[in-house]
Design a protein around this motif. Structure first.
Motif, PDB file in Angstrom:
ATOM      1  N   TRP A 218       0.695  -1.251  -0.195  1.00  0.00           N
ATOM      2  CA  TRP A 218       0.015  -0.024  -0.468  1.00  0.00           C
ATOM      3  C   TRP A 218       0.897   1.336  -0.098  1.00  0.00           C
ATOM      4  O   TRP A 218       1.083   1.893  -0.355  1.00  0.00           O
ATOM      5  CB  TRP A 218      -0.760  -0.231   1.431  1.00  0.00           C
ATOM      6  N   LEU A 219       1.700   0.970   0.357  1.00  0.00           N
ATOM      7  CA  LEU A 219       2.970   2.603   0.859  1.00  0.00           C
ATOM      8  C   LEU A 219       3.779   2.724  -1.125  1.00  0.00           C
ATOM      9  O   LEU A 219       4.408   1.583  -1.371  1.00  0.00           O
ATOM     10  CB  LEU A 219       3.611   2.533   1.633  1.00  0.00           C
ATOM     11  N   GLY A 220       3.227   4.128  -1.371  1.00  0.00           N
ATOM     12  CA  GLY A 220       3.760   4.161  -3.238  1.00  0.00           C
ATOM     13  C   GLY A 220       3.034   3.815  -3.568  1.00  0.00           C
ATOM     14  O   GLY A 220       3.375   4.001  -5.027  1.00  0.00           O
ATOM     15  N   LYS A 221       2.223   3.058  -3.486  1.00  0.00           N
ATOM     16  CA  LYS A 221       1.146   2.659  -4.709  1.00  0.00           C
ATOM     17  C   LYS A 221       0.458   4.266  -5.162  1.00  0.00           C
ATOM     18  O   LYS A 221       0.172   4.116  -6.741  1.00  0.00           O
ATOM     19  CB  LYS A 221      -0.578   1.401  -3.935  1.00  0.00           C
TER      20      LYS A 221
ATOM     21  N   GLY B  42      -7.712  14.588   1.212  1.00  0.00           N
ATOM     22  CA  GLY B  42      -8.170  13.239   1.556  1.00  0.00           C
ATOM     23  C   GLY B  42      -7.300  12.384   1.088  1.00  0.00           C
ATOM     24  O   GLY B  42      -8.191  11.338   0.411  1.00  0.00           O
ATOM     25  N   CYS B  43      -6.491  12.766   0.605  1.00  0.00           N
ATOM     26  CA  CYS B  43      -5.943  11.414  -0.393  1.00  0.00           C
ATOM     27  C   CYS B  43      -5.755   9.913   0.805  1.00  0.00           C
ATOM     28  O   CYS B  43      -5.795  10.192   1.550  1.00  0.00           O
ATOM     29  CB  CYS B  43      -4.010  11.627  -0.926  1.00  0.00           C
ATOM     30  N   LYS B  44      -5.580   9.214   0.059  1.00  0.00           N
ATOM     31  CA  LYS B  44      -5.325   7.999   0.485  1.00  0.00           C
ATOM     32  C   LYS B  44      -4.399   7.946   1.572  1.00  0.00           C
ATOM     33  O   LYS B  44      -2.967   7.662   1.163  1.00  0.00           O
ATOM     34  CB  LYS B  44      -6.030   6.937  -0.071  1.00  0.00           C
TER      35      LYS B  44
ATOM     36  N   LEU C 148      -0.006   9.778   5.891  1.00  0.00           N
ATOM     37  CA  LEU C 148      -0.179   8.021   6.896  1.00  0.00           C
ATOM     38  C   LEU C 148      -1.644   8.385   7.598  1.00  0.00           C
ATOM     39  O   LEU C 148      -1.427   9.626   8.154  1.00  0.00           O
ATOM     40  CB  LEU C 148       1.244   7.607   7.611  1.00  0.00           C
ATOM     41  N   ARG C 149      -2.088   7.613   8.009  1.00  0.00           N
ATOM     42  CA  ARG C 149      -3.227   7.631   8.729  1.00  0.00           C
ATOM     43  C   ARG C 149      -3.323   6.722   9.783  1.00  0.00           C
ATOM     44  O   ARG C 149      -4.717   5.893   9.682  1.00  0.00           O
ATOM     45  CB  ARG C 149      -4.492   7.855   7.547  1.00  0.00           C
ATOM     46  N   PRO C 150      -2.452   6.559  10.863  1.00  0.00           N
ATOM     47  CA  PRO C 150      -1.883   5.482  11.797  1.00  0.00           C
ATOM     48  C   PRO C 150      -3.449   5.577  12.529  1.00  0.00           C
ATOM     49  O   PRO C 150      -4.033   7.368  13.169  1.00  0.00           O
ATOM     50  CB  PRO C 150      -0.854   6.132  12.525  1.00  0.00           C
ATOM     51  N   THR C 151      -4.218   5.189  13.589  1.00  0.00           N
ATOM     52  CA  THR C 151      -5.301   4.328  14.560  1.00  0.00           C
ATOM     53  C   THR C 151      -4.585   4.920  16.334  1.00  0.00           C
ATOM     54  O   THR C 151      -4.168   3.596  16.394  1.00  0.00           O
ATOM     55  CB  THR C 151      -5.934   4.063  14.509  1.00  0.00           C
ATOM     56  N   ILE C 152      -3.447   5.440  16.271  1.00  0.00           N
ATOM     57  CA  ILE C 152      -3.150   6.040  17.201  1.00  0.00           C
ATOM     58  C   ILE C 152      -3.466   7.424  17.870  1.00  0.00           C
ATOM     59  O   ILE C 152      -3.721   8.045  17.310  1.00  0.00           O
ATOM     60  CB  ILE C 152      -1.568   5.630  17.366  1.00  0.00           C
ATOM     61  N   LEU C 153      -3.183   7.247  19.317  1.00  0.00           N
ATOM     62  CA  LEU C 153      -2.987   8.697  19.975  1.00  0.00           C
ATOM     63  C   LEU C 153      -2.027   9.618  19.759  1.00  0.00           C
ATOM     64  O   LEU C 153      -0.761   9.909  19.356  1.00  0.00           O
ATOM     65  CB  LEU C 153      -2.900   8.634  21.347  1.00  0.00           C
TER      66      LEU C 153
ATOM     67  N   LEU D 298      -0.273  12.377   9.048  1.00  0.00           N
ATOM     68  CA  LEU D 298       0.817  12.311   9.538  1.00  0.00           C
ATOM     69  C   LEU D 298       1.383  12.191   7.978  1.00  0.00           C
ATOM     70  O   LEU D 298       1.194  12.071   7.431  1.00  0.00           O
ATOM     71  CB  LEU D 298       1.833  11.148  10.615  1.00  0.00           C
ATOM     72  N   VAL D 299       2.523  13.922   8.230  1.00  0.00           N
ATOM     73  CA  VAL D 299       3.197  13.343   7.128  1.00  0.00           C
ATOM     74  C   VAL D 299       4.374  13.365   7.212  1.00  0.00           C
ATOM     75  O   VAL D 299       5.276  14.106   8.599  1.00  0.00           O
ATOM     76  CB  VAL D 299       2.682  15.017   6.306  1.00  0.00           C
ATOM     77  N   ILE D 300       4.994  12.905   6.586  1.00  0.00           N
ATOM     78  CA  ILE D 300       7.098  12.780   7.316  1.00  0.00           C
ATOM     79  C   ILE D 300       7.727  12.328   6.220  1.00  0.00           C
ATOM     80  O   ILE D 300       7.331  11.848   4.770  1.00  0.00           O
ATOM     81  CB  ILE D 300       6.724  10.872   8.099  1.00  0.00           C
TER      82      ILE D 300
END
Length: 324
Positions: free
Chosen positions: A80-83, A105-107, A142-147, A206-208
């Motif tokens: 999924w990363l970089g697709k 709203g990009c994936k 990234l859209r992680p499900t963390i605090l 997040l944007v890294i």
């Protein structure tokens, strides 16, 4: 959804030891034979060497060294990363563009990469010299499900991934300087910038950002940083394929990200502390208007730096300037 060209690349990559007929491509992608021929023509213009034999089909013999969405997709092993890759020959900042795409709203897993940046930036809005084609300049959404409090963990995760890949590819020891730089010896070779949009209990994205000096010579760097910065080429004497490095980093990051989601931060913490710059050494640091000294002992679960003071107390630094 992948573009027709990306799907052709994926199909040819999956069959890189054999030929794929135009009819087979047409049937699988549900496009005409004429559309297949046009896509092959575009790939050739992009620098791909494609062999086409009547009654056999197409086979890619070699790929170009130049960066493009196509060359980065060819051989990329991620799920999924970089697709979704947004490539620019020149841009103000991949970080700025990635933030904009995230807000639209990009994936999850979208990547922005540029050959050169005119306004590259690092932590605390410091300028990052990246107006050249010899480094890797990219940002991941990234859209992680963390605090939100755990977001700094991803800066440290990224650092361990980069150290592992770059050490493996170069054969030289590389260390992570807290919180976000990579060092060869006492010179900076890469930096990480993590930004986010969040509410109190939820991260929207997040944007890294990752900047790596790859094939520059010291003389190409601004005079004021030549004694403080280096590149993989200067450190080893070797030229490196940016495409191969980017693909390796994306694959390793995806693997580490998924493992973090599965087991948490403990493994990353251990890996970081094995590779931390000046671990168990004395440093001087500034926190607010106070200057102090202490020994670096590691990091905590939130990515803060742990320093043992002169009276053996463990000090937790979430933000500080350290005289390295």
């Amino acid at each position: 959804m992948s573009s027709t060209r990306e799907r052709i690349i994926a199909l040819l990559a999956a069959n890189n030891e054999s030929y794929v007929s135009g009819q087979a491509i047409s049937d699988q992608l549900k496009i005409s034979r004429t559309a297949v021929w046009k896509q092959m023509k575009v790939l050739k213009q992009d620098g791909y060497l494609i062999e086409a034999i009547p009654n056999k089909g197409y086979r890619i013999i070699s790929t170009p060294n130049k960066l493009s969405e196509n060359t980065l997709q060819w051989g990329l092993q991620t799920k999924w990363l970089g697709k979704s890759i947004n490539f620019y020959d020149e841009i103000d900042s991949t970080q700025t563009k990635a933030n904009h795409l995230a807000q639209q709203g990009c994936k999850h897993g979208t990547v922005v990469i540029a050959n050169s940046q005119q306004a590259g930036r690092g932590r605390m809005n410091r300028a990052w010299h990246s107006n050249n084609e010899d480094g890797i300049w990219m940002s991941m959404v990234l859209r992680p499900t963390i605090l939100p409090a755990h977001a700094p963990q991803f800066t440290l995760l990224t650092g361990t991934v980069l150290v592992d890949i770059l050490s493996e590819k170069t054969g030289i020891p590389i260390k992570i300087k807290w919180p976000n730089d990579l060092f060869v010896g006492d010179k900076k070779v890469a930096g990480i910038l993590t930004e986010m949009q969040a509410e109190q209990d939820q991260i929207h994205y997040l944007v890294i950002g990752i900047g790596i000096n790859v094939n520059q010579y010291t003389k190409q760097l601004p005079a004021e940083i030549r004694t403080k910065a280096t590149s993989l080429r200067e450190a080893t004497g070797n030229w490196f394929s940016k495409i191969e490095l980017i693909q390796s980093i994306l694959y390793a990051f995806e693997t580490a990200y998924e493992r973090h989601q599965e087991i948490g931060f403990s493994e990353i913490k251990r890996n970081w502390e094995k590779r931390g710059y000046k671990m168990n050494q004395n440093v001087t640091y500034h926190s607010g208007n106070i200057q102090s000294e202490g020994i670096i002992k590691g990091i905590n679960e939130n990515g803060a730096l742990l320093i043992e003071s002169n009276d053996n107390e463990i000090i937790t630094l979430y933000s500080a300037e350290i005289d390295w």
